[in-house]
Write an enzyme that holds these catalytic residues in place. Sequence first.
Site, mmCIF file in Angstrom:
data_model
loop_
_atom_site.group_PDB
_atom_site.id
_atom_site.type_symbol
_atom_site.label_atom_id
_atom_site.label_comp_id
_atom_site.label_asym_id
_atom_site.label_seq_id
_atom_site.Cartn_x
_atom_site.Cartn_y
_atom_site.Cartn_z
ATOM 1 N N GLU A 15 0.809 -1.243 0.032
ATOM 2 C CA GLU A 15 0.018 0.037 0.032
ATOM 3 C C GLU A 15 0.918 1.239 -0.237
ATOM 4 O O GLU A 15 1.741 1.229 0.897
ATOM 5 C CB GLU A 15 -0.847 0.091 1.273
ATOM 6 N N ARG A 57 5.714 -12.911 9.611
ATOM 7 C CA ARG A 57 6.107 -11.529 9.590
ATOM 8 C C ARG A 57 7.511 -11.575 9.759
ATOM 9 O O ARG A 57 7.958 -12.401 10.787
ATOM 10 C CB ARG A 57 5.643 -10.645 10.100
ATOM 11 N N LYS A 99 3.990 0.828 10.108
ATOM 12 C CA LYS A 99 4.180 2.069 9.280
ATOM 13 C C LYS A 99 3.587 3.231 9.917
ATOM 14 O O LYS A 99 4.045 4.361 9.739
ATOM 15 C CB LYS A 99 3.335 1.664 7.964
HETATM 16 P P1 ATP Z 1 -0.500 -1.626 6.459
HETATM 17 O O1 ATP Z 1 -1.218 -2.454 5.867
HETATM 18 O O2 ATP Z 1 -0.506 -1.660 8.212
HETATM 19 O O3 ATP Z 1 -0.204 -0.263 6.043
HETATM 20 P P2 ATP Z 1 1.781 -3.354 5.983
HETATM 21 O O4 ATP Z 1 2.981 -3.297 6.783
HETATM 22 O O5 ATP Z 1 1.027 -4.589 5.885
HETATM 23 O O6 ATP Z 1 0.906 -2.243 6.683
HETATM 24 P P3 ATP Z 1 1.770 -3.261 3.005
HETATM 25 O O7 ATP Z 1 1.930 -2.360 2.279
HETATM 26 O O8 ATP Z 1 0.290 -3.674 3.141
HETATM 27 O O9 ATP Z 1 2.124 -2.825 4.512
HETATM 28 O O10 ATP Z 1 2.580 -4.515 2.806
HETATM 29 C C1 ATP Z 1 2.789 -5.079 1.453
HETATM 30 C C2 ATP Z 1 3.226 -6.561 1.810
HETATM 31 O O11 ATP Z 1 4.387 -6.604 2.678
HETATM 32 C C3 ATP Z 1 2.075 -7.492 2.273
HETATM 33 O O12 ATP Z 1 1.996 -8.650 1.627
HETATM 34 C C4 ATP Z 1 2.507 -7.603 3.740
HETATM 35 O O13 ATP Z 1 2.110 -8.984 3.950
HETATM 36 C C5 ATP Z 1 4.217 -7.651 3.527
HETATM 37 N N1 ATP Z 1 4.621 -7.228 4.953
HETATM 38 C C6 ATP Z 1 4.241 -6.228 5.534
HETATM 39 N N2 ATP Z 1 5.107 -6.047 6.872
HETATM 40 C C7 ATP Z 1 5.970 -7.380 6.939
HETATM 41 C C8 ATP Z 1 6.857 -7.860 7.814
HETATM 42 N N3 ATP Z 1 7.106 -7.248 8.809
HETATM 43 N N4 ATP Z 1 7.208 -8.950 7.585
HETATM 44 C C9 ATP Z 1 6.907 -9.762 6.408
HETATM 45 N N5 ATP Z 1 6.094 -9.268 5.160
HETATM 46 C C10 ATP Z 1 5.653 -8.041 5.656
#
Ligand code: ATP
Length: 568
Positions: free
Chosen positions: A42, A269, A279
């Site tokens: 995102e 994660r 984030k």
């Molecule tokens: P949010 O959705 O709260 O803004 P997010 O960290 O999930 O935060 P995204 O941009 O949706 O951000 O993440 C993109 C991809 O990265 C998703 O597939 C998510 O599962 C993966 N991702 C995010 N944080 C982690 C992490 N700490 N470890 C592994 N994969 C991650």
Amino acid sequence: MAENIEAENGKKETMNFVEQAVFDDLQAGKNGGRLNTRFPPEPNGYLHIGHAKAICMDFGVAERFGGTCNLRFDDTNPVKEDVEYVDSIREDIHWLGFDWGEREYYASDYFPRLFELAVRLIKEGKAYVDDQTSEQIAEQKGTPTQPGTESPFRNRTPEENLDLFMRMNAGEFDEGARVLRAKIDMASPNMHFRDPIMYRIIKTPHHRTGTTWKVYPMYDFAHGQSDYFEGVTHSICTLEFEVHRPLYEYFVKELADESYCPRQIEFNRLNLTYTVMSKRKLLQLVKEGLVAGWDDPRMPTISGMRRRGYTPESIRNFINTIGYTKYEALNSVSLLEHAVREDLNKKATRVMAVLNPVKLVITNYPEGKTEMVEMDNNPEEEGAGTHSMPFCREIFIEREDFMENPPKKFFRLAPGSEVRLKGAYIIKCEDVVKDADGNITEIRCTYDPESRSGMPGAARKVKGTLHWVSAEHAVDATVRLYDRLFNVENPAAETERDFREMLNPESLKVVEGVKVEPYVAEHAVPGTKFQFQRVGYFTPDYDTTPEKLVFNRTIALKDSWEKEQKKN
Ligand code: ATP
Ligand code: MG
């Protein structure tokens, strides 16, 4: 099922469980043998090391089995998203060493098709407009053991629902006034099936679609269908989405037939000690000026790590080491730092810099004479070559490398003792000069003119070897020394405290008046990797200019920090 596959070099490589699942699908001929993954960020912040783990998985699996990986921006919430983030995400993925070619997509590209599907579900009696507030809806959700309560608006006619949904999108109603919900089952044991919200009203313009839409799809109503529209075969994501999977499949089934349906697979994660990965919190640090920006070298962001001097290989090696599982864990940042050291050891050019200089005069060395000494650029790398460094009568050494009254095992310089100047001569301390307050201002030595490499006395052994720079030729520099951003191992676990209270006040120390050899000044462009010998790994910061050299300490040579922690 195959446990191993033949790697290209003939070596058996183990597969992780996701690769195994993908491999099995390919073997079974699913999706006509096609493999297509996606990385779906995102654009509401910069990528962090956790995202790197997902990137390595999504792109890595595709690479390994001859598939492709899409970059899809999951831009369904215009309130938080921005093109600045889109650009940074592209740059960071490329820097990590992955490429999506032409396959750059946006969830917003699918808004028309998602809207169309919503309209169809309304017409089929599978979706309805709810006029309740989000609080009321939340209250009616029930609990995992208690069924929810049906909304009083649940049984509106398709005609009425369609009319209201169109008017929601025309901007007739305020944000929060109405939502579109899927009509599934308020008593389902899976909470996500209790009439999930499909669309909400948002009036903030979107960075790509402007003011075209006033309703925006929720994650659950966008993600699976976007995968489907793109032809994604394997939708790999993190564990928190496991409970969403049935809903993912429910909506995809509204579009898909038997021949093709994307498969969601979840892994754990990445969480790192002494930092935060949310984030929202990272954005807060940036917005409140608690760090110098998203790419502050203390941040767990890819851009911060790049600026600090980490290499993409070190990040990828680290991710390989920790692997992929089905269990959440907290990974030690020391492991990442170990990977950084290992890689920099192979890549960094060895140079000399004195962080806390004290002048040293070699009294029997001719005044005005300069000799050039040859220094190995990197003993770890064959063919790395050498560079020359000037040697003169006056040099700088580290203040800590001299002691007037040394303890027994002090192998550095002391009155009457001898040390070797790395790459040059053996010197002997004869005298010290002090100011009125008793501070040492100058160390006076003599040198052995026969002790340089290639000379008769070169083999003579002395206990210590010091780094040094020529006082006449050295260039002034500033260095920034970084420590952990937080002084608590797992800030996210301390739910009672404001995470900002746990910031390490000592995470940045600026040292001025550092003396670097001329070669360093000549090569001070961001991206260059140096090992300041005996001091640590350093890289020129973006703030560096020909007039003012600024270096980031990427990492110290050894993990002294952990040792200190154990002592305390
Ligand atoms: P949010 O959705 O709260 O803004 P997010 O960290 O999930 O935060 P995204 O941009 O949706 O951000 O993440 C993109 C991809 O990265 C998703 O597939 C998510 O599962 C993966 N991702 C995010 N944080 C982690 C992490 N700490 N470890 C592994 N994969 C991650
Ligand atoms: Mg997310």
